[in-house]
Design an enzyme around this catalytic site. Structure first.
Site: not given
Ligand code: AMP
Length: 215
Positions: A14, A88, A127, A161, A172
């Site tokens: 994404k 989400r 990554r 990360r 996740r």
């Molecule tokens: P990402 O960078 O999109 O993989 O998000 C990393 C982490 O941020 C996720 O594993 C969640 O802990 C938190 N997070 C990001 N976006 C959301 C969302 N829309 N709702 C809830 N938690 C989120």
């Protein structure tokens, strides 16, 4: 203005595709994950509150992420929004619908990037990103240049990360299947859903996206 949601498990690609659309179509990437990581780096109260939840791979509360998105929808002087990692949950999807309606904006497509779990483990654990410009690298498929400088901006700031490890990834993925995958049915029912093969090459995925977005 074209507004899209990128839907897919962690590692589906994404962020990579969103970065391209920002450059090529003057779109704005709204990644709640990036916003939450920024809040941690800048040491805000909210950042401190969510750090442990994120490291573990759980979702933070709907209220927090909806608040973050609401703030960003005010400026509409660009090619459109890319919602990356948001919504989400079904509650977030309902909230987004309300917010878009209030702003007189429409949703053009929800693009589901399909990838199988084995590929995700390999993608996520190798990554890294450039701290200077956000360019995404991978130990096997796109390693950092030998001189240690980002090919895009020259920075030497390699970032990994905290949640890009196998344990967090398992959580996740569980969160994705339990709470996010119901959105596939939700948007299908609304007639917004488009699917593409996230295992195709970056270039192929770009082409599929362009086709979906009517180019
Ligand atoms: P990402 O960078 O999109 O993989 O998000 C990393 C982490 O941020 C996720 O594993 C969640 O802990 C938190 N997070 C990001 N976006 C959301 C969302 N829309 N709702 C809830 N938690 C989120």
């Amino acid at each position: 203005m074209t507004n899209i949601i990128l839907l897919g498990p962690p590692g589906a690609g994404k962020g990579t595709q969103a970065r391209y659309l920002v450059e090529s179509r003057r779109m704005v990437q709204l990644s709640t994950g990036d916003m939450l990581r920024e809040a941690q780096t800048s040491g805000t109260e909210m950042g401190k509150k969510v750090a442990a939840i994120m490291a573990e791979g759980k979702l933070v509360t709907d209220q927090i992420v909806i608040g973050l998105i609401r703030e960003k929808l005010q400026d509409t002087s660009h090619g459109g929004f890319i919602f990356d990692g948001f919504p989400r949950t079904l509650a977030q999807a309902d909230a987004l619908e309300r917010l878009l309606r209030e702003m007189h904006l429409k949703l053009d497509a929800v693009i589901e990037m399909q990838v199988d779990d084995d590929a995700l483990v390999a993608r996520i654990t190798g990554r890294s990103t450039c701290g200077g410009c956000g360019e995404v690298y991978h130990d096997q498929t796109k390693p950092w240049p030998e001189d240690g400088k980002c090919a895009n901006c020259g920075s030497t700031d390699v970032q990994r990360r905290a949640d890009d490890n196998e344990d967090s990834l398992k959580t996740r993925l569980m969160e994705y299947y339990k709470k996010t995958s119901p959105l596939i049915g939700y948007y299908y029912a609304k007639g917004n859903l488009q699917r593409l093969d996230g295992l195709a090459s970056i270039e192929e995925v770009r082409k599929s996206m362009a086709w979906i977005m009517g180019e």
